[in-house]
Design a protein around this motif. Structure first.
Motif, PDB file in Angstrom:
ATOM      1  N   MET A 135    -116.249  32.441   5.556  1.00  0.00           N
ATOM      2  CA  MET A 135    -116.619  31.043   5.391  1.00  0.00           C
ATOM      3  C   MET A 135    -117.729  30.951   4.361  1.00  0.00           C
ATOM      4  SD  MET A 135    -116.165  29.468   9.172  1.00  0.00           S
ATOM      5  CE  MET A 135    -114.738  29.957  10.127  1.00  0.00           C
ATOM      6  N   GLY A 136    -117.603  29.959   3.511  1.00  0.00           N
ATOM      7  CA  GLY A 136    -118.460  29.911   2.348  1.00  0.00           C
ATOM      8  C   GLY A 136    -119.779  29.225   2.572  1.00  0.00           C
ATOM      9  N   ASN A 137    -120.574  29.646   3.570  1.00  0.00           N
ATOM     10  CA  ASN A 137    -121.888  29.055   3.730  1.00  0.00           C
ATOM     11  C   ASN A 137    -122.939  29.945   3.071  1.00  0.00           C
ATOM     12  OD1 ASN A 137    -122.388  31.139   5.505  1.00  0.00           O
ATOM     13  ND2 ASN A 137    -122.042  29.886   7.338  1.00  0.00           N
ATOM     14  N   THR A 144    -114.422  25.373  10.731  1.00  0.00           N
ATOM     15  CA  THR A 144    -114.671  25.412   9.283  1.00  0.00           C
ATOM     16  C   THR A 144    -115.821  24.479   8.919  1.00  0.00           C
ATOM     17  OG1 THR A 144    -112.345  25.899   8.849  1.00  0.00           O
ATOM     18  CG2 THR A 144    -113.640  25.079   7.012  1.00  0.00           C
ATOM     19  N   ASN A 147    -119.471  26.188   7.666  1.00  0.00           N
ATOM     20  CA  ASN A 147    -119.787  25.978   6.259  1.00  0.00           C
ATOM     21  C   ASN A 147    -121.173  25.374   6.101  1.00  0.00           C
ATOM     22  OD1 ASN A 147    -117.786  26.912   4.405  1.00  0.00           O
ATOM     23  ND2 ASN A 147    -116.365  25.433   5.290  1.00  0.00           N
TER      24      ASN A 147
END
Length: 322
Positions: A1-3, A159, A163
């Motif tokens: 996940m793009g955090n 999600t 994120n």
């Protein structure tokens, strides 16, 4: 996940505020877990072995029992381990996985209950077409669609949550990774995120509840017009177990996920979570077995079979040792 989180692990605070009660809590939760497994597995075995229970209603009930047991296994074993451990840490991927499975299976429960209400609607309002409307293929499709829908909604929520950026405290005021205790740790949690999560939660809870209540409005209108009191009683008795479980499940879930949150609500949510992760899966088999004579007879025969096998095993061991 793009955090862009600086937090890589979470601390599940859970019941750490009550250190003197953790031993007692472990015993109570452990006994509850064993009872949940025994009760739900007994229902699934009874439905599998008794041919008179090979009907759409019991097929869906078997799916619900399996899903409820799975929800418990996602949360409770970890809770038991943390009650005995000084280290209550969980990595971010583990937290995301637990939240995904918990929300997905819980959503699956909601969709299965809606499918069960459709089954009762079909049986009472369209009895001549019931075999066609609720064929084996239809039941499998309903269970599959329930699972897929629950997991998709869960994926959207997870999600959204993961994120976010977690860059301050890593202490989750809960005994598992639930939505509210996790998002309150995020630095960039906005009303837009809150609205998205609320909308997805409402879709599952309110949407399915409306479908269930609509089914029972039609059922009620048909039942009240039945000329036979015995027919009315039989129709209501077949629906009462399902309605009881729906009220218990939706009551607790709505209290936790659909009401406004503040920092003081987490302790109440945690206590309520104990109820719907431990008590609700325990109540479901009790409700269905107490209010259903067919299930009572089937469970009695399963228990008699288990008792007979146990006696045979003991007798064989006695003969071998003598």
């Amino acid at each position: 996940m793009g955090n862009h989180s600086s937090v890589s692990t979470f601390l599940l605070w859970g019941f750490s505020s009550f250190p003197e009660l953790q031993g007692l809590l472990f015993v109570l939760v452990f006994v509850s877990l064993l009872t949940i497994l025994a009760a739900n597995v007994s229902i699934m075995v009874a439905i599998k072995l008794r041919h008179n229970l090979h009907t759409p209603m019991y097929f869906l009930l078997c799916g619900l029992s399996f899903s409820e047991t799975s929800v418990t296994l996602v949360v409770v074993p970890r809770m038991l381990a943390d009650l005995l451990s000084d280290s209550k840490t969980m990595s971010l991927p583990e937290c995301a996985t637990q939240m995904f499975l918990f929300l997905g299976l819980s959503g699956n429960n909601c969709f299965i209950m809606a499918a069960m209400s459709y089954d009762r609607y079909s049986a009472i309002c369209s009895p001549l077409r019931y075999a066609v409307l609720m064929s084996r293929q239809t039941c499998v499709q309903l269970l599959t669609a329930s699972c897929v829908a629950g997991l998709l909604v869960s994926l959207c929520i997870v999600t959204t949550v993961f994120n976010l950026s977690f860059c301050d405290s890593n202490t989750i005021q809960h005994f598992f990774c639930d939505i509210s205790p996790v998002v309150c740790l995020a630095c960039d949690y906005t009303p837009y995120h809150a609205m998205a999560i609320f909308a997805l939660s409402a879709l599952v809870l309110v949407g399915n509840f409306i479908l269930i209540m609509t089914s029972y409005v039609f059922i009620g209108s048909v039942v009240t017009k039945m000329p036979s009191a015995q027919g009315r009683h039989k129709a209501f008795s077949t629906c009462s177990s399902h309605l009881t479980v729906v009220c218990i499940h939706y009551g607790f879930a709505s209290f936790v996920y659909l009401r406004p949150k503040d920092s003081d609500s987490f302790r109440g949510d945690m206590l309520m979570a104990v109820t719907y992760t431990v008590l609700t899966p325990l109540l479901n088999p009790i409700v269905y077995s107490l209010r259903n004579k067919e299930m009572q007879i089937a469970l009695r025969k399963v228990l008699d079979s288990v008792r007979g096998l146990s006696l045979q095993t003991v007798n064989k061991r006695t003969l071998n040792t003598s």
